[in-house]
Motif scaffolding. Structure first.
Motif, short mmCIF file in Angstrom:
data_model
loop_
_atom_site.label_atom_id
_atom_site.label_comp_id
_atom_site.label_asym_id
_atom_site.label_seq_id
_atom_site.Cartn_x
_atom_site.Cartn_y
_atom_site.Cartn_z
N ASP A 96 22.74 22.80 48.87
CA ASP A 96 22.24 24.18 48.80
C ASP A 96 23.37 25.17 48.58
N THR A 97 24.50 24.90 49.20
CA THR A 97 25.61 25.85 49.11
C THR A 97 26.93 25.11 49.09
N TYR A 98 27.89 25.63 48.36
CA TYR A 98 29.18 24.97 48.20
C TYR A 98 30.22 25.97 47.72
N VAL A 99 31.49 25.52 47.74
CA VAL A 99 32.60 26.38 47.33
C VAL A 99 33.25 25.78 46.08
N ILE A 100 33.48 26.62 45.08
CA ILE A 100 34.26 26.22 43.90
C ILE A 100 35.55 27.04 43.91
N GLU A 101 36.69 26.34 43.91
CA GLU A 101 37.98 27.03 43.93
C GLU A 101 38.67 26.90 42.59
N LEU A 102 39.16 28.03 42.08
CA LEU A 102 39.99 28.03 40.88
C LEU A 102 41.37 28.52 41.30
N VAL A 103 42.36 27.65 41.26
CA VAL A 103 43.73 28.02 41.61
C VAL A 103 44.48 28.17 40.30
N LEU A 104 44.85 29.42 39.98
CA LEU A 104 45.31 29.72 38.62
C LEU A 104 46.79 30.09 38.55
N GLY A 105 47.53 29.75 39.59
CA GLY A 105 48.96 30.05 39.62
C GLY A 105 49.45 30.08 41.04
N GLY A 106 50.63 30.65 41.23
CA GLY A 106 51.24 30.67 42.56
C GLY A 106 51.30 32.06 43.17
N GLY A 107 50.60 33.01 42.58
CA GLY A 107 50.66 34.39 43.07
C GLY A 107 49.81 34.62 44.31
N PRO A 108 49.94 35.83 44.90
CA PRO A 108 49.25 36.15 46.15
C PRO A 108 47.81 36.65 45.97
N GLY A 109 47.37 36.90 44.71
CA GLY A 109 46.06 37.53 44.48
C GLY A 109 44.91 36.56 44.64
N ASP A 110 44.01 36.83 45.60
CA ASP A 110 42.83 35.98 45.73
C ASP A 110 41.58 36.83 45.95
N PHE A 111 40.42 36.27 45.63
CA PHE A 111 39.15 36.96 45.82
C PHE A 111 38.03 35.94 45.78
N ALA A 112 36.99 36.16 46.59
CA ALA A 112 35.83 35.26 46.63
C ALA A 112 34.57 36.01 46.24
#
Lengths: 391, 391
Positions: free
Chosen positions: A356-372
């Protein structure tokens, strides 16, 4: 789920015949004493009359009541719509002994029909008579439109104070609310002692990571409204941090409930983007992935189609090196260094996508910027609901 | 439809077994002499190997051949993918007696699989043997993926010169191509005498109002490529205006064909936005309306749901006064001064929406900014195609 009353507030609902199906469609919440208020409203340039009126009134920082209806958005209705909302709030104000400016309106439903104020006004005496500290379930039911379930969430704010959130929303959900600026309607009631400035700042920060970080269909409504009312009746002063934490939890739970109830939705996916240079960049990528029709149809198909995920990320206008990209589905890496891990990993990921629910993570580099960002899938149910909504 | 050869070019196609269904899947176009070339490529930061390689090679302004395949996008395939494209173009170059840098590659199909270069290389002798001045129909067929029909368009450029366009595209169509930047593939061949700078400028201007102004699903591909090759073999020099007009007509026809063939598409709607302060503002509003899921499902439902049109316009981030908004469907006004004209007008508009193609106009003020965008509707067909694309 069980919920507790919030000291200083009473709630009620009636059917005024605005909805065709005869269900309760007008909700009223009244504060026994003038409450501290903060509001966030849609940034769509096309705004319904109740939004413009509530925006004006919330500036005072004080309110006595919220009157909300489903079945009619009262948007794009010109002077007649404006008058209908004013007449409604005036009748409510007289009934509860408040001034007109202390009554905040909100509407949701079809765009372009004028609110039938006389039907609501006729029922105001009955609505007032029904007010009770435990009437919040009726309130939540009355503001539903295509929602499959009413949406409530509650948290304690430190010792002795409580925060109750009531929301609705299933379609035209891609809120973009700002300080005095979804059809998402959210009403938050607390008995904590807070001041209006503090309430406004905390509400803006919480909306930014909850409602403004969720999408069903990418369409920002003309009527999105979030109101926070505080009676102070618990006589407990809460810290700014306690208030923010409570608001973010309650708003987060309501946002998740709206996406789960998204029109035709069968899954809730949390798209987490990490490693970019800035948080704004991560937000733009997460929003682009979360609103991609190809990504959303792949989620409906339970297909770990990382090519679509990466292609959507790449069109967000945010620079990153695709050769460094990692993608994980429910913690299972399916892309490493920009290339597929393999068929076995994808089969495992497809099992995650059946949940029903899950997490997809995209890690696109080594920087500090994240958002969900929270999103739903796009399947036949969405088409069925929306290809025939007005008929 | 009948098409004429373009002096100086030969075309051919073979099946190399890249597609699972055994259809022809490798296309080759060869210029008898080095041709003037200009190219536009996807602005997605995730770009396939053939895009990066073609971008590099097109800078010389000269090319001898285009080799394109369906069944495999060769995107997100790292060093192996890069080598596969280089090996393929080298084999083609040897076969036709050109230098490697004069052969431009393009690929479309599934993301993440490495191009099986050996299969193509094995068939290059046969491919070269099949080249003929009238082989363009085979070329067009070989680059199709989910396309229901091959896409060709032709115009005369003044007297004595001709322009032939060959395109493919049905899904992941929201081109955003720029000068050296879906999967849309478009190849334009002319025998007019033009220089590379002129070709590049005219191509950029034409793409801007055709491919960059159409959308099926809002998803910009990793592989979008537009190439214009000119043999000069007609020995007719055409004016910049003649070239631009011809390119815009041919590209416009191909863009319309792609949207008509959009995955699951049953209608083509032209969204014309007028009266804004700037053309960029009008473009932003037209794009937002054209990519709105609620608008696209309403079009599928043949419902003149102007509330969704206006709400989508309002969230584009472009200021306008909704009280001045006019909306016309097939010339029938359904919104005047921001309010609905009435049920009768909407019923007539619904009849227009039953047609294969129609125009929706949003007049949002008295300014000079206008822009038109082509879009398809969103129905069950789109979900069917995309929820199971990889399986």
């Amino acid at each position: 789920m069980s919920f507790e009353p919030v000291a200083g507030f009473r709630f009620g609902a009636v059917s005024a015949g605005i909805r065709k199906d005869g269900r309760i469609d007008v909700a009223l919440a009244v504060a026994d004493q003038p409450a501290v208020v903060a509001g966030m409203f849609t940034r769509n340039v096309v705004r319904a009359a109740p939004v413009d009126i509530a925006m004006q009134r919330v500036r005072s920082g004080r309110a006595r009541a919220v009157v909300a209806n489903s079945g009619c958005a009262n948007a794009c209705t010109g002077e007649a719509g404006w008058k209908a909302t004013l007449d409604t709030t005036r009748a409510v104000a007289e009934s509860i002994g408040a001034s007109e400016d202390e009554v905040l309106p909100a509407s949701t439903g079809v765009i372009g029909a004028v609110l039938p104020a006389h039907r609501i006004i006729e029922r105001v005496p009955e609505l007032s008579a029904r007010l009770s500290p435990t009437g919040y379930l009726d309130f939540a039911q009355a503001i539903c439109t295509t929602d499959r379930w009413p949406k409530l969430a509650q948290r304690k704010l430190g010792a002795g104070a409580t925060l109750l959130g009531i929301g609705k929303g299933a379609g035209m959900i891609h809120p973009d609310v700002g300080p005095p600026h979804a059809t998402m309607l959210v009403f938050l009631f607390t008995d904590a002692v807070i001041d209006a400035g503090e309430a406004s700042d905390a509400l803006a920060a919480s909306c930014d990571v909850t409602f403004n970080a969720c999408s069903v269909d990418g369409d920002t409504s003309t009527n999105d409204t979030v109101l926070l009312l505080s009676s102070g009746a618990s006589q407990r002063r809460v810290s700014r941090d306690e208030l923010s934490a409570g608001l973010t939890e309650v708003c987060g739970e309501l946002a998740r409930s709206m996406v789960a109830d998204g029109e035709g939705s069968t899954h809730v996916a949390e798209i987490r983007v990490r490693g970019l240079a800035t948080r704004d960049g991560a937000r733009a990528v997460a929003r682009t992935v979360a609103t991609s029709m190809l990504v959303k149809t792949a989620l409906f198909g339970k297909d770990a189609n990382w090519g679509r995920l990466l292609a959507a990320a790449g069109r967000a206008g945010v620079p990153f090196d695709p050769r460094e990209a990692q993608i994980l589905v429910g913690g299972i890496p399916i892309v490493r260094d920009g290339a597929p891990v393999g068929a076995e990993a994808e089969l495992k990921a497809n099992e995650v996508l059946a949940r029903d629910t899950y997490v997809i993570e995209l890690v696109l580099g080594g920087g500090p910027g994240d958002f969900a960002y929270l999103t739903s899938d796009l399947g036949h149910g969405y088409v069925d609901v929306n290809a025939g909504y007005r008929s």
